[in-house]
Design a protein around this motif. Structure first.
Motif, PDB file in Angstrom:
ATOM      1  N   GLU A 194       0.783  -1.230   0.000  1.00  0.00           N
ATOM      2  CA  GLU A 194       0.000   0.000   0.000  1.00  0.00           C
ATOM      3  C   GLU A 194       0.821   1.290   0.000  1.00  0.00           C
ATOM      4  O   GLU A 194       0.253   2.380   0.109  1.00  0.00           O
ATOM      5  N   LYS A 195       2.121   1.212  -0.124  1.00  0.00           N
ATOM      6  CA  LYS A 195       2.952   2.413   0.021  1.00  0.00           C
ATOM      7  C   LYS A 195       2.593   3.467  -1.025  1.00  0.00           C
ATOM      8  O   LYS A 195       2.194   3.150  -2.151  1.00  0.00           O
ATOM      9  N   ARG A 196       2.739   4.710  -0.624  1.00  0.00           N
ATOM     10  CA  ARG A 196       2.428   5.822  -1.508  1.00  0.00           C
ATOM     11  C   ARG A 196       3.466   5.922  -2.629  1.00  0.00           C
ATOM     12  O   ARG A 196       4.657   5.678  -2.411  1.00  0.00           O
ATOM     13  N   ASP A 197       2.993   6.280  -3.805  1.00  0.00           N
ATOM     14  CA  ASP A 197       3.880   6.468  -4.953  1.00  0.00           C
ATOM     15  C   ASP A 197       4.404   7.898  -4.920  1.00  0.00           C
ATOM     16  O   ASP A 197       3.738   8.829  -5.363  1.00  0.00           O
ATOM     17  N   LEU A 198       5.601   8.075  -4.382  1.00  0.00           N
ATOM     18  CA  LEU A 198       6.187   9.403  -4.208  1.00  0.00           C
ATOM     19  C   LEU A 198       7.482   9.494  -5.006  1.00  0.00           C
ATOM     20  O   LEU A 198       8.242   8.520  -5.091  1.00  0.00           O
ATOM     21  N   PRO A 199       7.771  10.660  -5.591  1.00  0.00           N
ATOM     22  CA  PRO A 199       8.929  10.770  -6.495  1.00  0.00           C
ATOM     23  C   PRO A 199      10.260  10.458  -5.834  1.00  0.00           C
ATOM     24  O   PRO A 199      11.169   9.937  -6.487  1.00  0.00           O
ATOM     25  N   TRP A 200      10.408  10.762  -4.549  1.00  0.00           N
ATOM     26  CA  TRP A 200      11.686  10.484  -3.884  1.00  0.00           C
ATOM     27  C   TRP A 200      11.853   9.014  -3.529  1.00  0.00           C
ATOM     28  O   TRP A 200      12.901   8.605  -3.043  1.00  0.00           O
TER      29      TRP A 200
END
Length: 389
Positions: free
Chosen positions: A25-31
């Motif tokens: 479920e982890k968020r899709d974040l650019p970093w």
């Protein structure tokens, strides 16, 4: 509340359940595209006291402007501040540049890979150091922020005041005992996501929490009582008048703030601090008919700031102040609240005005090249709104 202690078996099962949820479920974040230490560092500094949704475009732009530690170290200050414009807490990016220069000098341009050296860099404290150590270098170091303290206070029934500096050590010890040795970076990020999305300050989603069976606060019906957090003191109000002065060529007078202190080296309209009574008198002034109406500026809080008015009123009697002020903007910093009244004027024959140090006449189309703090941006929005009405 008596704090709970877990067995090794329970601790290991907690790690497995938390990481399984995160991997799914982890968020899709650019970093999170990779674990490059520079990207991790930039993201963690930006995320301090700033929401994720706000940081994403800033992060992408910042990395395009300064893609490497070397690029950050060598960046011109105005360009650096402009890239940070709107994020606030500008000391963060200045400390980052100082740390980047230190990395170039001491570590051959590479982020050091041990916690002690990472913590020696300017602007990197225990949380950011732990995040870089765990995410970029796979070291089992805790990264304790407000989200993590909230999660662990509920999991273990920790009722120490999280606003006290000594309390951080309590949480760091708990995280150090429970952190995954195999995936410490993912573990820390899982805690961050859990606190941001599930174990929220108000109305947490306990029913969908992946680790609810471990939560002592849920078992004892004390979720709403944790964490314990003393109330913040109200910010101290400060009062300013912004002089929006335009010359006959259409340029505005901007002044660069001092090199240290709040909003250092940012550009604003000239700001004059006044006391509360003076501010309220000006705010409710129905009309500024002539120079005599501006005598209230004799009461400014800092006499060194009155030079702008005394010099102009003496040397340029053709100053034309607008009959009404344009309104008020406010901005809250961490410990203070600025109230700013916008007073606009026009000066003819000022094209040869001898600018004082840190002053410039700037055309509106050039504003994009000057780093403006949030209060200045609000003033520009106010003026634009006035013009459109």
């Amino acid at each position: 509340m008596k704090q709970e202690t877990w067995s090794n078996q329970k601790t290991e099962k907690f790690r497995e359940d938390l990481l399984a949820w995160y991997h799914s479920e982890k968020r899709d974040l650019p970093w999170r595209k990779n674990t490059d230490p520079y990207r991790v560092w930039v993201s963690e500094i930006m995320l301090q006291q700033t929401q994720v949704v706000t940081v994403i475009p800033y992060f992408n732009h910042f990395l395009s402007e300064f893609p490497t530690i070397k690029g950050l170290a060598n960046a011109p200050e105005d360009k650096l501040l402009k890239a940070w414009e709107g994020l606030g807490y500008y000391s963060r990016v200045k400390n980052m540049q100082a740390a980047a220069q230190d990395i170039m000098e001491r570590f051959d341009g590479h982020m050091p890979n041990n916690p002690q050296d990472i913590l020696s860099l300017k602007g990197i404290g225990p949380y950011t150091g732990g995040a870089i150590s765990s995410i970029a270098f796979n070291l089992a170091e805790p990264a304790v922020d407000g989200n993590v303290m909230r999660v662990y206070s509920r999991l273990f029934g920790i009722d120490d005041d999280i606003m006290l500096p000594k309390t951080r050590r309590v949480f760091e010890e708990k995280v150090r005992k429970t952190i995954s040795r195999d995936e410490p970076g993912d573990f820390n990020q899982a805690l961050m996501d859990l606190g941001a999305r599930i174990c929220t300050p108000k109305k947490p989603s306990c029913k969908t929490c992946p680790v609810k069976e471990y939560c002592l606060a849920l078992k004892t019906n004390q979720v709403d009582q944790l964490p314990v957090k003393k109330k913040k003191e109200k910010p101290v109000p400060l009062y300013y008048v912004a002089i929006v002065l335009q010359n006959e060529l259409g340029a505005y007078l901007l002044t660069k703030r001092p090199s240290d202190g709040l909003l250092a080296n940012m550009w604003t309209f000239p700001l004059v601090e006044v006391d509360e009574l003076t501010y309220k008198q000006l705010k409710h002034q129905e009309k500024f008919a002539d120079h005599q109406e501006l005598s209230l500026f004799d009461q400014v809080a800092d006499e060194s700031e009155v030079y702008l008015f005394s010099a102009m009123l003496t040397d340029y009697p053709n100053i034309k102040m607008k009959e009404y002020h344009h309104g008020e903007v406010t901005h809250v910093f961490s410990h203070r609240k600025w109230h700013i009244l916008a007073l606009e004027g026009r000066v003819d024959g000022l094209s040869s005005y001898q600018l004082k140090p840190r002053e410039e006449w700037v055309y509106p189309e050039k504003f994009k090249d000057y780093p403006f703090p949030k209060p200045q941006q609000k003033l520009l929005s106010l003026l634009k709104k006035v013009e459109n009405n």
